[in-house]
Each structure stands twice: as C-alpha cells, then as structure tokens.
Design a protein around this motif. Structure first.
Motif, PDB file in Angstrom:
ATOM      1  N   LEU A  22      47.647  13.962  23.935  1.00  0.00           N
ATOM      2  CA  LEU A  22      46.797  14.972  24.559  1.00  0.00           C
ATOM      3  C   LEU A  22      47.588  16.244  24.796  1.00  0.00           C
ATOM      4  O   LEU A  22      48.804  16.211  25.015  1.00  0.00           O
ATOM      5  CB  LEU A  22      46.287  14.479  25.922  1.00  0.00           C
ATOM      6  CG  LEU A  22      45.354  13.273  25.963  1.00  0.00           C
ATOM      7  CD1 LEU A  22      45.208  12.799  27.409  1.00  0.00           C
ATOM      8  CD2 LEU A  22      43.990  13.631  25.372  1.00  0.00           C
ATOM      9  N   ILE A  23      46.891  17.371  24.765  1.00  0.00           N
ATOM     10  CA  ILE A  23      47.437  18.620  25.284  1.00  0.00           C
ATOM     11  C   ILE A  23      46.754  18.875  26.620  1.00  0.00           C
ATOM     12  O   ILE A  23      45.522  18.802  26.727  1.00  0.00           O
ATOM     13  CB  ILE A  23      47.229  19.792  24.317  1.00  0.00           C
ATOM     14  CG1 ILE A  23      48.132  19.614  23.098  1.00  0.00           C
ATOM     15  CG2 ILE A  23      47.518  21.117  25.011  1.00  0.00           C
ATOM     16  CD1 ILE A  23      48.001  20.709  22.074  1.00  0.00           C
ATOM     17  N   LEU A  24      47.555  19.162  27.628  1.00  0.00           N
ATOM     18  CA  LEU A  24      47.058  19.373  28.978  1.00  0.00           C
ATOM     19  C   LEU A  24      47.318  20.806  29.423  1.00  0.00           C
ATOM     20  O   LEU A  24      48.386  21.369  29.136  1.00  0.00           O
ATOM     21  CB  LEU A  24      47.750  18.433  29.966  1.00  0.00           C
ATOM     22  CG  LEU A  24      47.712  16.942  29.660  1.00  0.00           C
ATOM     23  CD1 LEU A  24      48.648  16.212  30.606  1.00  0.00           C
ATOM     24  CD2 LEU A  24      46.303  16.403  29.791  1.00  0.00           C
ATOM     25  N   GLU A  25      46.348  21.370  30.106  1.00  0.00           N
ATOM     26  CA  GLU A  25      46.556  22.609  30.841  1.00  0.00           C
ATOM     27  C   GLU A  25      46.859  22.203  32.285  1.00  0.00           C
ATOM     28  O   GLU A  25      46.036  21.553  32.936  1.00  0.00           O
ATOM     29  CB  GLU A  25      45.310  23.490  30.794  1.00  0.00           C
ATOM     30  CG  GLU A  25      44.978  24.038  29.418  1.00  0.00           C
ATOM     31  CD  GLU A  25      45.758  25.295  29.080  1.00  0.00           C
ATOM     32  OE1 GLU A  25      46.585  25.740  29.915  1.00  0.00           O
ATOM     33  OE2 GLU A  25      45.540  25.837  27.986  1.00  0.00           O
ATOM     34  N   LEU A  26      48.034  22.568  32.765  1.00  0.00           N
ATOM     35  CA  LEU A  26      48.449  22.222  34.115  1.00  0.00           C
ATOM     36  C   LEU A  26      48.558  23.476  34.979  1.00  0.00           C
ATOM     37  O   LEU A  26      48.957  24.542  34.495  1.00  0.00           O
ATOM     38  CB  LEU A  26      49.819  21.532  34.110  1.00  0.00           C
ATOM     39  CG  LEU A  26      49.978  20.233  33.324  1.00  0.00           C
ATOM     40  CD1 LEU A  26      51.417  19.730  33.474  1.00  0.00           C
ATOM     41  CD2 LEU A  26      48.994  19.180  33.786  1.00  0.00           C
ATOM     42  N   LEU A  27      48.218  23.340  36.234  1.00  0.00           N
ATOM     43  CA  LEU A  27      48.546  24.353  37.233  1.00  0.00           C
ATOM     44  C   LEU A  27      49.750  23.833  37.997  1.00  0.00           C
ATOM     45  O   LEU A  27      49.681  22.787  38.646  1.00  0.00           O
ATOM     46  CB  LEU A  27      47.379  24.590  38.192  1.00  0.00           C
ATOM     47  CG  LEU A  27      47.648  25.601  39.310  1.00  0.00           C
ATOM     48  CD1 LEU A  27      47.821  27.005  38.734  1.00  0.00           C
ATOM     49  CD2 LEU A  27      46.541  25.581  40.354  1.00  0.00           C
ATOM     50  N   THR A  28      50.873  24.541  37.890  1.00  0.00           N
ATOM     51  CA  THR A  28      52.089  24.142  38.590  1.00  0.00           C
ATOM     52  C   THR A  28      52.422  25.179  39.662  1.00  0.00           C
ATOM     53  O   THR A  28      52.039  26.336  39.564  1.00  0.00           O
ATOM     54  CB  THR A  28      53.278  24.008  37.627  1.00  0.00           C
ATOM     55  OG1 THR A  28      53.639  25.311  37.136  1.00  0.00           O
ATOM     56  CG2 THR A  28      52.913  23.112  36.444  1.00  0.00           C
ATOM     57  N   ARG A  29      53.158  24.734  40.665  1.00  0.00           N
ATOM     58  CA  ARG A  29      53.430  25.639  41.778  1.00  0.00           C
ATOM     59  C   ARG A  29      54.425  26.731  41.409  1.00  0.00           C
ATOM     60  O   ARG A  29      54.232  27.905  41.751  1.00  0.00           O
ATOM     61  CB  ARG A  29      53.959  24.857  42.986  1.00  0.00           C
ATOM     62  CG  ARG A  29      53.966  25.701  44.259  1.00  0.00           C
ATOM     63  CD  ARG A  29      54.362  24.907  45.489  1.00  0.00           C
ATOM     64  NE  ARG A  29      54.016  25.669  46.674  1.00  0.00           N
ATOM     65  CZ  ARG A  29      54.778  26.658  47.174  1.00  0.00           C
ATOM     66  NH1 ARG A  29      55.905  26.977  46.573  1.00  0.00           N
ATOM     67  NH2 ARG A  29      54.391  27.318  48.250  1.00  0.00           N
ATOM     68  N   GLU A  30      55.479  26.403  40.709  1.00  0.00           N
ATOM     69  CA  GLU A  30      56.544  27.365  40.447  1.00  0.00           C
ATOM     70  C   GLU A  30      56.486  28.006  39.069  1.00  0.00           C
ATOM     71  O   GLU A  30      57.186  28.986  38.823  1.00  0.00           O
ATOM     72  CB  GLU A  30      57.916  26.683  40.641  1.00  0.00           C
ATOM     73  CG  GLU A  30      58.123  26.085  42.018  1.00  0.00           C
ATOM     74  CD  GLU A  30      58.014  27.124  43.136  1.00  0.00           C
ATOM     75  OE1 GLU A  30      58.357  28.303  42.901  1.00  0.00           O
ATOM     76  OE2 GLU A  30      57.575  26.750  44.239  1.00  0.00           O
ATOM     77  N   HIS A  31      55.655  27.486  38.171  1.00  0.00           N
ATOM     78  CA  HIS A  31      55.596  28.020  36.807  1.00  0.00           C
ATOM     79  C   HIS A  31      54.203  28.504  36.430  1.00  0.00           C
ATOM     80  O   HIS A  31      53.996  28.984  35.311  1.00  0.00           O
ATOM     81  CB  HIS A  31      56.067  26.959  35.806  1.00  0.00           C
ATOM     82  CG  HIS A  31      57.473  26.491  36.050  1.00  0.00           C
ATOM     83  ND1 HIS A  31      58.583  27.119  35.526  1.00  0.00           N
ATOM     84  CD2 HIS A  31      57.950  25.473  36.811  1.00  0.00           C
ATOM     85  CE1 HIS A  31      59.677  26.498  35.933  1.00  0.00           C
ATOM     86  NE2 HIS A  31      59.323  25.499  36.710  1.00  0.00           N
ATOM     87  N   GLY A  32      53.241  28.387  37.324  1.00  0.00           N
ATOM     88  CA  GLY A  32      51.893  28.847  37.035  1.00  0.00           C
ATOM     89  C   GLY A  32      51.156  27.906  36.104  1.00  0.00           C
ATOM     90  O   GLY A  32      51.405  26.698  36.074  1.00  0.00           O
ATOM     91  N   ARG A  33      50.254  28.469  35.323  1.00  0.00           N
ATOM     92  CA  ARG A  33      49.488  27.667  34.358  1.00  0.00           C
ATOM     93  C   ARG A  33      50.324  27.478  33.103  1.00  0.00           C
ATOM     94  O   ARG A  33      50.781  28.455  32.500  1.00  0.00           O
ATOM     95  CB  ARG A  33      48.168  28.371  34.017  1.00  0.00           C
ATOM     96  CG  ARG A  33      47.309  27.591  33.032  1.00  0.00           C
ATOM     97  CD  ARG A  33      45.903  28.169  32.941  1.00  0.00           C
ATOM     98  NE  ARG A  33      45.839  29.421  32.226  1.00  0.00           N
ATOM     99  CZ  ARG A  33      45.635  29.542  30.902  1.00  0.00           C
ATOM    100  NH1 ARG A  33      45.505  28.458  30.156  1.00  0.00           N
ATOM    101  NH2 ARG A  33      45.570  30.721  30.344  1.00  0.00           N
ATOM    102  N   ILE A  34      50.507  26.228  32.708  1.00  0.00           N
ATOM    103  CA  ILE A  34      51.291  25.928  31.515  1.00  0.00           C
ATOM    104  C   ILE A  34      50.537  24.913  30.668  1.00  0.00           C
ATOM    105  O   ILE A  34      49.659  24.202  31.151  1.00  0.00           O
ATOM    106  CB  ILE A  34      52.697  25.383  31.848  1.00  0.00           C
ATOM    107  CG1 ILE A  34      52.587  24.034  32.579  1.00  0.00           C
ATOM    108  CG2 ILE A  34      53.493  26.384  32.683  1.00  0.00           C
ATOM    109  CD1 ILE A  34      53.925  23.319  32.734  1.00  0.00           C
ATOM    110  N   ALA A  35      50.901  24.850  29.396  1.00  0.00           N
ATOM    111  CA  ALA A  35      50.357  23.854  28.474  1.00  0.00           C
ATOM    112  C   ALA A  35      51.467  22.877  28.111  1.00  0.00           C
ATOM    113  O   ALA A  35      52.599  23.281  27.830  1.00  0.00           O
ATOM    114  CB  ALA A  35      49.810  24.522  27.215  1.00  0.00           C
ATOM    115  N   VAL A  36      51.136  21.577  28.133  1.00  0.00           N
ATOM    116  CA  VAL A  36      52.111  20.548  27.764  1.00  0.00           C
ATOM    117  C   VAL A  36      51.433  19.543  26.844  1.00  0.00           C
ATOM    118  O   VAL A  36      50.215  19.343  26.914  1.00  0.00           O
ATOM    119  CB  VAL A  36      52.677  19.812  29.001  1.00  0.00           C
ATOM    120  CG1 VAL A  36      53.432  20.764  29.918  1.00  0.00           C
ATOM    121  CG2 VAL A  36      51.576  19.089  29.768  1.00  0.00           C
ATOM    122  N   VAL A  37      52.227  18.904  26.010  1.00  0.00           N
ATOM    123  CA  VAL A  37      51.725  17.810  25.201  1.00  0.00           C
ATOM    124  C   VAL A  37      52.185  16.508  25.843  1.00  0.00           C
ATOM    125  O   VAL A  37      53.362  16.347  26.191  1.00  0.00           O
ATOM    126  CB  VAL A  37      52.209  17.904  23.735  1.00  0.00           C
ATOM    127  CG1 VAL A  37      53.719  17.949  23.640  1.00  0.00           C
ATOM    128  CG2 VAL A  37      51.654  16.746  22.910  1.00  0.00           C
TER     129      VAL A  37
END
Length: 247
Positions: A22-37
């Motif tokens: 899967l590719i996920l769109e994450l909201l992280t506290r210190e890096h903002g919105r990021i995409a991860v596999v």
C-alpha cells in the motif's frame, strides 16, 4: 538513507500499490503530510494490517529521501475507539481537507495536535460536540495555513467590528459588512470577535469549540471559504453525507 523513528502520525488515506503493498498518506507531527509505501501490508501475516487504520494514533518509523518514503514500522498508541456513524464520516471529512489543503513535507505541529484533539471528540460519542468540533478544526486549519483573515477587523478597511452589525466572510474579500437579508449569510460582529478571542486563547481548540457551539450560522460561512480554497463546489465526503441523509 535518512531514517526517522517514533514519529506521531495518523493515516489520512491509502492506495493500492501492488498485490501486496500500500501507499499511505500520513499526517505526522514533525514532518507534516508525507507519503510512504507499506511493503507487504496487504498480506494476511503482515504486522501492518491491524494498525494502519484511519483516525487512530500511531507512532511510525520510516526512511528514504524520495517523494515516497518506506514505512519501517507502525505501532498503535491506543486510548480511543474507532468513531462510527456520522462521527466516522466527519473524520473522513477532516482527512479530505488535509489532503487537499496541506502541501507535502510542510510540518504544522500545532495543527497535528488540533487534529488529534478533534479525533478524540469524534471518538467520544458526544453528538452535541460533533459540529462545534468540526467548526473549530476548520477555523484552526485555515488560520494555520494562512487562509483565514483576522476576525476582529473588516479586511478591506481594517476598521473595528461593531458588535451589533453583521459581517460575512468572503473567499476573496475577507470579512466584510453584510447587506444580505438572509441572516444565515452573516454573523453579528460580537460572534466574530468571540471567535478571534477563542483562536488567540492558549488552548485554542477547546476555546474555539466552546465559542462555535452557539453559532449555527458559522457552518455556511466556512463551507464557502473551504470550497473556494479546495477548488471544488462540494467535497466528496460532504456529498456522501448528504446522499446518506437523503436515503
């Protein structure tokens, strides 16, 4: 290759990447919105399967220097149940706003904390707080990314608001004195002043939630502004809510 660990995060959206990943769109506290596999996340044996859920607090580890990083681990932080019904749809609405309005790799730690507080309200099974929590999140999101004008001044003239006069929030013109006869198209100056005071409070989410609870006319004001900046006439999650209500 850079690697980051123990990063607070929420899943905003997920896409199929292959038969097993899967590719996920994450909201992280210190890096903002990021995409991860998340490699192998769709396999029945994957440790990712039970934790990569929306509206659930996570700590993640990820690495990589490209636009799409590699998810190394994800741990559920517990403490709340999954929202259901209207609260669940409202959570998806929050996620859609963030996906449309936040640029990738642009951190907003205060907004992350507001998102977490809003999700906790959604999971708290208190229907009377649902709409005020959404209004508080919308206001704080718009302010954090620089799209909300000052609510204690008329935008064009910088004149102070009169508490008894009515003012409307316009996408292009900001806060202007209203001449519409429909009271739903504006709010009294006293309400706008109260909202600005709440936004400036040391605990802005709680203060804005309390202020918004008595302002039903605020919803159409913010809806028009959000639709304008999202570039759509109706958000997908809002349309889904309306379709379900019509059944």
């Amino acid at each position: 290759m850079k690697r980051y660990a123990n990063e607070p995060a929420y899943v905003l959206h997920r896409y199929d990447w292959s038969e097993s990943s899967l590719i996920l769109e994450l909201l992280t506290r210190e890096h903002g919105r990021i995409a991860v596999v998340a490699k192998g996340a769709k396999k029945p044996s994957s440790n990712f399967r039970p934790v990569l859920l929306p509206l659930q607090p996570l700590h993640v580890a990820f690495g990589g220097d490209g636009e799409i990083r590699t998810l190394k681990s994800a741990e559920w932080q517990g403490g709340q149940v999954m929202p259901t019904g209207d609260a669940l749809l409202s959570g998806y609405y929050l996620n859609e706003l963030l996906l449309r309005l936040l640029a990738r790799d642009d951190p907003h730690p205060p907004l992350f904390d507001v998102y977490g507080a809003t999700v906790r309200v959604l999971a708290g099974e208190q229907p009377q707080l649902l709409q005020p929590a959404l209004r508080a999140f919308e206001l704080l999101l718009l302010r954090e990314i620089g799209l909300l004008p000052s609510l204690d001044l008329q935008t064009a003239t910088l004149a102070a608001l009169e508490p008894q006069a009515r003012y409307a929030l316009h996408a292009e013109g900001g806060l202007l004195e209203a001449d519409e006869e429909d009271p739903r198209a504006s709010l009294p100056g006293a309400h706008w002043l109260a909202l600005q005071q709440a936004l400036d409070d040391p605990a802005p989410f709680e203060a804005t939630l309390r202020a918004a609870a008595a302002m039903g006319e605020l919803k159409p004001q913010l809806r028009a502004l959000l639709h304008y900046h999202c570039g759509v006439s109706t958000l997908r999650t809002r349309q889904l809510m309306m379709d379900l209500q019509a059944l």
